[in-house]
Enzyme design. Sequence first.
Site, PDB file in Angstrom:
ATOM      1  N   ARG A  37      -7.466   8.444  -1.468  1.00 36.83           N
ATOM      2  CA  ARG A  37      -6.249   8.527  -1.569  1.00 36.83           C
ATOM      3  C   ARG A  37      -5.618   9.937  -1.748  1.00 36.83           C
ATOM      4  NH1 ARG A  37      -4.549   4.381  -5.861  1.00 36.83           N
ATOM      5  NH2 ARG A  37      -5.501   2.511  -5.191  1.00 36.83           N
ATOM      6  N   ARG A  41       0.911   9.681  -2.159  1.00 39.77           N
ATOM      7  CA  ARG A  41       2.361  10.026  -2.276  1.00 39.77           C
ATOM      8  C   ARG A  41       2.599  11.062  -3.518  1.00 39.77           C
ATOM      9  NH1 ARG A  41       3.619   4.007  -4.187  1.00 39.77           N
ATOM     10  NH2 ARG A  41       1.361   4.212  -4.590  1.00 39.77           N
ATOM     11  N   ARG A  50       6.667   9.857   5.256  1.00 40.62           N
ATOM     12  CA  ARG A  50       6.983   8.635   5.352  1.00 40.62           C
ATOM     13  C   ARG A  50       8.356   8.031   5.147  1.00 40.62           C
ATOM     14  NH1 ARG A  50       6.098   4.597   4.982  1.00 40.62           N
ATOM     15  NH2 ARG A  50       5.300   3.843   3.179  1.00 40.62           N
ATOM     16  N   ASP A  86      -4.782   1.345   6.247  1.00 35.73           N
ATOM     17  CA  ASP A  86      -4.921   0.650   4.935  1.00 35.73           C
ATOM     18  C   ASP A  86      -5.924  -0.461   5.159  1.00 35.73           C
ATOM     19  OD1 ASP A  86      -3.827  -1.835   3.590  1.00 35.73           O
ATOM     20  OD2 ASP A  86      -2.946  -0.055   2.786  1.00 35.73           O
ATOM     21  N   TYR A 164      -6.857 -10.796  -1.234  1.00 36.32           N
ATOM     22  CA  TYR A 164      -5.502 -10.636  -0.780  1.00 36.32           C
ATOM     23  C   TYR A 164      -5.091 -11.682   0.216  1.00 36.32           C
ATOM     24  CZ  TYR A 164      -5.391  -5.747  -2.450  1.00 36.32           C
ATOM     25  OH  TYR A 164      -5.202  -4.686  -3.010  1.00 36.32           O
TER      26      TYR A 164
END
EC number: 4.1.1.37
Length: 367
Positions: A37, A41, A50, A86, A164
């Site tokens: 990552r 962010r 973004r 992703d 998921y």
Amino acid sequence: MEANGMGRQNFPELKNDTFLRAAWGEETDYTPVWCMRQAGRYLPEFRETRAAQDFFSTCRSPEACCELTLQPLRRFPLDAAIIFSDILVVPQALGMEVTMVPGKGPSFPEPLREEKDLERLRDPAAVASELGYVFQAITLTRQQLAGRVPLIGFAGAPWTLMTYMVEGGGSSTMAQAKRWLYQRPQASHKLLGILTDALVPYLIGQVAAGAQALQLFESHAGHLGSELFGKFALPYIRDVAKRVKAGLQKAGLAPVPMIIFAKDGHFALEELAQSGYEVVGLDWTVAPKKARERVGKTVTLQGNLDPCALYASEEEIGRLVQQMLDEFGPQRYIANLGHGLYPDMDPEHVGAFVDAVHKHSRLLRQN
């Protein structure tokens, strides 16, 4: 792969191959480092890029993915880039709807509830053509990197993707997905097989597009014990490596090192080390020396500083990195965090981590 001219781009010459050499188990002058990552962010420029866009729209924009992939490299002397994307683009390409809910994470409005729901999934052979935007992002980024460092492609492993698709999002217990394993073993194998069939051409396509290494994320390994892991995760992890390698050879593409990262999968370290990957990623709960004893000398290890160590002072980060490098030793090792960076981390501390790895690993080799 040849038919559409993929895999034959003239990319700029690679200037820093330290990460690739470590991955292949060759000698390096210092320990290479990157962060899971690392495009994320915690960087203000990431949040700006973004800001206006839906998450998956960003994933579908090669220009945005390229920009986000390069941002951390403008700040830090990292030894590898990892494409911004992703793991859930694969279930999407199989025809499942996925949205990213701010503050909550990914959500599948119509998760798989029973075996007949598998009929809704698209043919896995069509997945790679659905994911052309990822290949475009990789090719563009590889050009823009100008050979500074290698570019890593990635995907989620079958069991992690299955969780998921069945749970409909994140879960602290994975009880729905595990219920499938116990109540519907046949259907579970069928789904895991579909996912494997989708992942193989997707990963080969990433290499054809310019990825120079591949990482498979088995992020939810820790929800399984060794028996379920051995039955429902490991065979597919092995299959992905074997089939990707055979596929690259068949397409006339050079082999690339492959990394398996099974978070909380410490109970299967030996098996993972023998599953066909050049590199085994470790989370922060595993002691480096013990891991090395268990996996032997034939694989490279990657990891495994506790990401939360980056909340410590820069001086303390230096001390923790030194300790970690001493325990892993100078060769067959790629420094990383034991999981991804968190959004509230200070970029300065990420820089301190990267610099400490470079500095101490050079000193370590002199002594």
